[in-house]
Design a protein around this motif. Structure first.
Motif, PDB file in Angstrom:
ATOM      1  N   GLU A   2       0.845  -1.181   0.000  1.00  0.00           N
ATOM      2  CA  GLU A   2       0.000   0.000   0.000  1.00  0.00           C
ATOM      3  C   GLU A   2       0.880   1.230   0.000  1.00  0.00           C
ATOM      4  N   ASP A   3       0.415   2.240  -0.655  1.00  0.00           N
ATOM      5  CA  ASP A   3       1.180   3.466  -0.744  1.00  0.00           C
ATOM      6  C   ASP A   3       1.057   4.222   0.575  1.00  0.00           C
ATOM      7  N   LYS A   4       2.189   4.549   1.193  1.00  0.00           N
ATOM      8  CA  LYS A   4       2.138   5.208   2.501  1.00  0.00           C
ATOM      9  C   LYS A   4       1.484   6.581   2.412  1.00  0.00           C
ATOM     10  N   MET A   5       1.650   7.205   1.273  1.00  0.00           N
ATOM     11  CA  MET A   5       1.039   8.513   1.098  1.00  0.00           C
ATOM     12  C   MET A   5      -0.481   8.381   1.036  1.00  0.00           C
ATOM     13  N   ASN A   6      -0.904   7.283   0.463  1.00  0.00           N
ATOM     14  CA  ASN A   6      -2.334   7.017   0.382  1.00  0.00           C
ATOM     15  C   ASN A   6      -2.917   6.783   1.770  1.00  0.00           C
ATOM     16  N   LEU A   7      -2.208   5.999   2.566  1.00  0.00           N
ATOM     17  CA  LEU A   7      -2.636   5.748   3.937  1.00  0.00           C
ATOM     18  C   LEU A   7      -2.675   7.054   4.724  1.00  0.00           C
ATOM     19  N   ALA A   8      -1.669   7.900   4.469  1.00  0.00           N
ATOM     20  CA  ALA A   8      -1.627   9.190   5.155  1.00  0.00           C
ATOM     21  C   ALA A   8      -2.830  10.037   4.762  1.00  0.00           C
ATOM     22  N   ALA A   9      -3.216   9.948   3.494  1.00  0.00           N
ATOM     23  CA  ALA A   9      -4.379  10.714   3.029  1.00  0.00           C
ATOM     24  C   ALA A   9      -5.648  10.254   3.732  1.00  0.00           C
ATOM     25  N   GLU A  10      -5.785   8.953   3.891  1.00  0.00           N
ATOM     26  CA  GLU A  10      -6.965   8.412   4.583  1.00  0.00           C
ATOM     27  C   GLU A  10      -6.990   8.896   6.034  1.00  0.00           C
ATOM     28  N   ARG A  11      -5.822   8.850   6.665  1.00  0.00           N
ATOM     29  CA  ARG A  11      -5.728   9.300   8.056  1.00  0.00           C
ATOM     30  C   ARG A  11      -6.075  10.775   8.167  1.00  0.00           C
ATOM     31  N   MET A  12      -5.566  11.519   7.199  1.00  0.00           N
ATOM     32  CA  MET A  12      -5.799  12.957   7.204  1.00  0.00           C
ATOM     33  C   MET A  12      -7.282  13.268   7.097  1.00  0.00           C
ATOM     34  N   LYS A  13      -7.973  12.527   6.242  1.00  0.00           N
ATOM     35  CA  LYS A  13      -9.412  12.771   6.089  1.00  0.00           C
ATOM     36  C   LYS A  13     -10.134  12.513   7.412  1.00  0.00           C
ATOM     37  N   ALA A  14      -9.739  11.438   8.068  1.00  0.00           N
ATOM     38  CA  ALA A  14     -10.357  11.108   9.356  1.00  0.00           C
ATOM     39  C   ALA A  14     -10.046  12.195  10.387  1.00  0.00           C
ATOM     40  N   ASN A  15      -8.805  12.655  10.390  1.00  0.00           N
ATOM     41  CA  ASN A  15      -8.410  13.677  11.349  1.00  0.00           C
ATOM     42  C   ASN A  15      -9.087  15.014  11.092  1.00  0.00           C
ATOM     43  N   LYS A  16      -9.315  15.294   9.835  1.00  0.00           N
ATOM     44  CA  LYS A  16     -10.016  16.540   9.518  1.00  0.00           C
ATOM     45  C   LYS A  16     -11.448  16.486  10.043  1.00  0.00           C
ATOM     46  N   LYS A  17     -12.044  15.305   9.853  1.00  0.00           N
ATOM     47  CA  LYS A  17     -13.414  15.111  10.305  1.00  0.00           C
ATOM     48  C   LYS A  17     -13.524  15.288  11.814  1.00  0.00           C
ATOM     49  N   SER A  18     -12.533  14.717  12.535  1.00  0.00           N
ATOM     50  CA  SER A  18     -12.604  14.764  13.997  1.00  0.00           C
ATOM     51  C   SER A  18     -12.038  16.071  14.551  1.00  0.00           C
ATOM     52  N   GLY A  19     -11.602  16.947  13.664  1.00  0.00           N
ATOM     53  CA  GLY A  19     -11.132  18.261  14.120  1.00  0.00           C
ATOM     54  C   GLY A  19      -9.719  18.270  14.656  1.00  0.00           C
ATOM     55  N   ARG A  20      -8.999  17.162  14.483  1.00  0.00           N
ATOM     56  CA  ARG A  20      -7.624  17.132  15.009  1.00  0.00           C
ATOM     57  C   ARG A  20      -6.657  17.889  14.104  1.00  0.00           C
ATOM     58  N   ASN A  54       3.007   3.361 -12.667  1.00  0.00           N
ATOM     59  CA  ASN A  54       2.112   4.464 -12.993  1.00  0.00           C
ATOM     60  C   ASN A  54       1.032   4.671 -11.945  1.00  0.00           C
ATOM     61  N   HIS A  55       0.858   3.686 -11.077  1.00  0.00           N
ATOM     62  CA  HIS A  55      -0.210   3.784 -10.085  1.00  0.00           C
ATOM     63  C   HIS A  55       0.255   4.459  -8.800  1.00  0.00           C
ATOM     64  N   HIS A  56       1.550   4.586  -8.663  1.00  0.00           N
ATOM     65  CA  HIS A  56       2.069   5.230  -7.463  1.00  0.00           C
ATOM     66  C   HIS A  56       1.624   6.695  -7.439  1.00  0.00           C
ATOM     67  N   ILE A  57       1.247   7.174  -6.248  1.00  0.00           N
ATOM     68  CA  ILE A  57       0.684   8.521  -6.174  1.00  0.00           C
ATOM     69  C   ILE A  57       1.701   9.577  -6.570  1.00  0.00           C
ATOM     70  N   MET A  58       2.897   9.476  -5.988  1.00  0.00           N
ATOM     71  CA  MET A  58       3.942  10.409  -6.385  1.00  0.00           C
ATOM     72  C   MET A  58       4.801   9.707  -7.424  1.00  0.00           C
TER      73      MET A  58
END
Length: 504
Positions: free
Chosen positions: A80-98, A221-225
RNA sequence: GGCGAUGUGGCCGAAUGGCUAGGCAGCGGAUUGCAAAUCCGUCUAUGGCGGUUCGAUUCCGCCCGUCGCCUCCA
């Protein structure tokens, strides 16, 4: 200058330290990945590098220090792309206001994520007195800014027959082309093959000439960066960035010191050596390799599943001890043990550190007042500094050095000018009182919040003094409790009640 | 299995072939309305078994324990 010796992981023994160029040390530290907040274990090893650098500066060296920021977004075990995982975490954190509103407008933009965590890291690092964090961006390069340099080095390695393009299009470093592979870690090719670590799965190795060959560039080609390259659009291997940035920013093929956590020894540093030496043709990439041991928490290995996995912010903001911790206290706690032992981070230890830091801060204040801020010029020949520096000269024996500082700090000083001069030199290394001399880093929001509660507490102090004058001791006791609960230490002095913020 | 590190008093953590850090906590005292802070004093140790030595925690051997790495990892 003292006779300095360090434990060199390359040779597994203590060696006298000599820089390549007199009075100059070129030093590279492996830095953080910016897919998440850095934790206290990360900071233990970073602050070890900081202590080393500050110590060498005290000895009179000019230290050229570089630390990378890894923002390329490598893959996890599960592909799994670590940047992708970070994006998922970020979305969750934005939602929870962190994550504050507006900090990351588009979580699917990896550069925004990387910048967000880079800023968070630098913020924490500055609070902790990590000197190089104040030198961003010049001495703190980001991997994504050096892709061209990586491609250049990969090209050179292919030209030198140290690397090849496999049938699947991936560029690998050929470990068999580099006889010294294994020198740092002891994992020579024979041992790697016979060791049966069991973690090298055969299916993944089919395209490689040797199971230990490691990736330099992967077309994907599928890698985010991803970046265009002579070997297809894709992304670089993990190790290549350090080889490239160290050479580029330190301007030499061979540097003096390379630091990092002990877990980086293999494969990361082993591979860096292979790449760098393979590309430059030099025998050495770094003359001295220094590795910091792990941080434990309350005697246990830090891990997310144990629930003892703490970021620096968790500590600052009281999520570990139920009260806010001054960054100087965390810094002290993380540097107070020898770097090659497993430092055990405990709540009790944090309290001990707070006591020490508070004493050092008060002593500084007292000396500033008594000397009107005029420090005498002192050098390392002064007995206190001599003992202090000699302890550190012995493989950075910080505990031995502190055994000099603390009794000195608690004794009486008839000459405040001289004492202040000594103090400044000591603190240029320890950096706890204040945390970062010469640099100011104040978070305005924190300051205004604090000044408000300070004013309230000072009001209570006045009331407390009044109550004591009137011998209304039950009211006085109640006020004292109230001030303590607000996070202050209360002192009774001739001039009346004084307070100061609790450090931990 | 391979490589490396390590085991010191209640806790953290140095050093050393004999004179045996430092801190925290504890205990006693001074001080205090009571505390806190401060100051003075004070107790507790070298994983186990052998060997070398006049003498070992320190050197050597063996054993036991702990930890890290052996392709995510500071």
């Amino acid at each position: 200058m003292n006779n300095i010796q360090f434990y060199n992981s390359l040779t597994n023994r203590l060696e006298p330290f000599h820089s390549i160029e007199p009075n100059v040390v070129r030093m590279y530290s492996c830095g953080p990945t910016v897919y998440d907040l850095a934790h206290i274990g990360n900071f233990r090893s970073f602050l070890f590098g900081d202590l080393l650098r500050r110590y060498l500066e005290m000895e009179g060296y000019h230290v050229d220090h570089v630390m990378n920021i890894t923002d390329v977004g490598h893959m996890t075990d599960g592909e799994e792309d670590k940047m992708n995982l970070a994006a998922e975490r970020m979305k969750a954190n934005k939602k929870s206001g962190r994550v504050p509103e507006g900090a990351v407008t588009n979580p699917d933009d990896p550069y925004q994520i990387a910048q967000y965590y880079t800023n968070a890291f630098l913020d924490d690092a500055r609070k902790l007195g990590y000197k190089i964090a104040f030198e961003y961006p010049e001495r703190v390069p980001r991997a994504t800014e050096h892709i061209a340099g990586m491609q250049e080095m990969i090209g050179k390695l292919i030209a030198n027959d140290h690397a090849y393009v496999a049938e699947d299009g991936v560029v690998y470093f050929s470990v068999e082309s580099f006889p010294n592979y294994g020198q740092l870690s002891g994992n020579t090719l024979e041992k790697l093959q016979s060791g049966a670590g069991g973690r090298v799965s055969v299916e993944n190795q089919s395209q490689k000439r040797h199971p230990s060959d490691f990736m330099l560039w992967k077309p994907d080609n599928h890698h985010i960066m991803k970046w265009d390259s002579p070997w297809g659009t894709g992304y670089p291997g993990w190790h290549i960035e350090c080889s490239v940035m160290a050479k580029k920013l330190l301007g030499r093929d061979t540097i003096d010191i390379h630091t990092g956590g002990e877990d980086l020894k293999f494969p990361h540093h082993e591979c860096e050596i292979a790449q760098s030496c393979g590309a430059t043709g030099k025998d050495r990439f770094a003359n001295y390799w220094l590795h910091a041991s792990f941080l434990f928490v309350e005697g246990e290995k830090m891990s997310k599943s144990q629930g003892n996995f703490f970021t620096a912010r968790d500590v600052f903001e009281g999520r570990v001890t139920q009260s806010n911790v001054h960054p100087a206290v965390l810094r002290f706690e993380l540097i107070k043990a020898h770097y090659r032992t497993n430092l055990n981070f405990t709540r009790k230890g944090l309290g001990d550190s707070a006591t020490t830091v508070r004493r050092l801060m008060e002593m500084r204040q007292d000396l500033e007042e008594r000397s009107a801020g005029e420090a005498a010029q002192v050098d390392l020949s002064h007995p206190v500094l001599k003992e202090f520096s000699q302890a550190l000269a012995d493989d950075l024996n910080i505990a031995g050095a502190l055994a000099v500082v603390i009794p000195w700090a608690t004794s009486r000083h008839s000459n405040p000018h001289e004492a202040l001069g000594i103090w400044k030199v000591l603190n240029s290394v320890l950096s706890v009182a204040p945390i970062n001399e010469g640099y100011e880093f104040l978070d305005s929001e924190t300051v205004s919040e604090e000044s408000e509660s300070l004013m309230q507490a000072q009001q209570w102090c006045a009331e407390l003094d009044e109550a004591r004058r009137e011998k209304n001791f039950s009211l006085a006791d109640e006020l004292r409790t109230r001030i303590k609960d607000a996070g202050f230490e209360v002192r009774t002095t001739k001039e009346g009640t004084t307070i100061q913020k609790t450090l931990a």
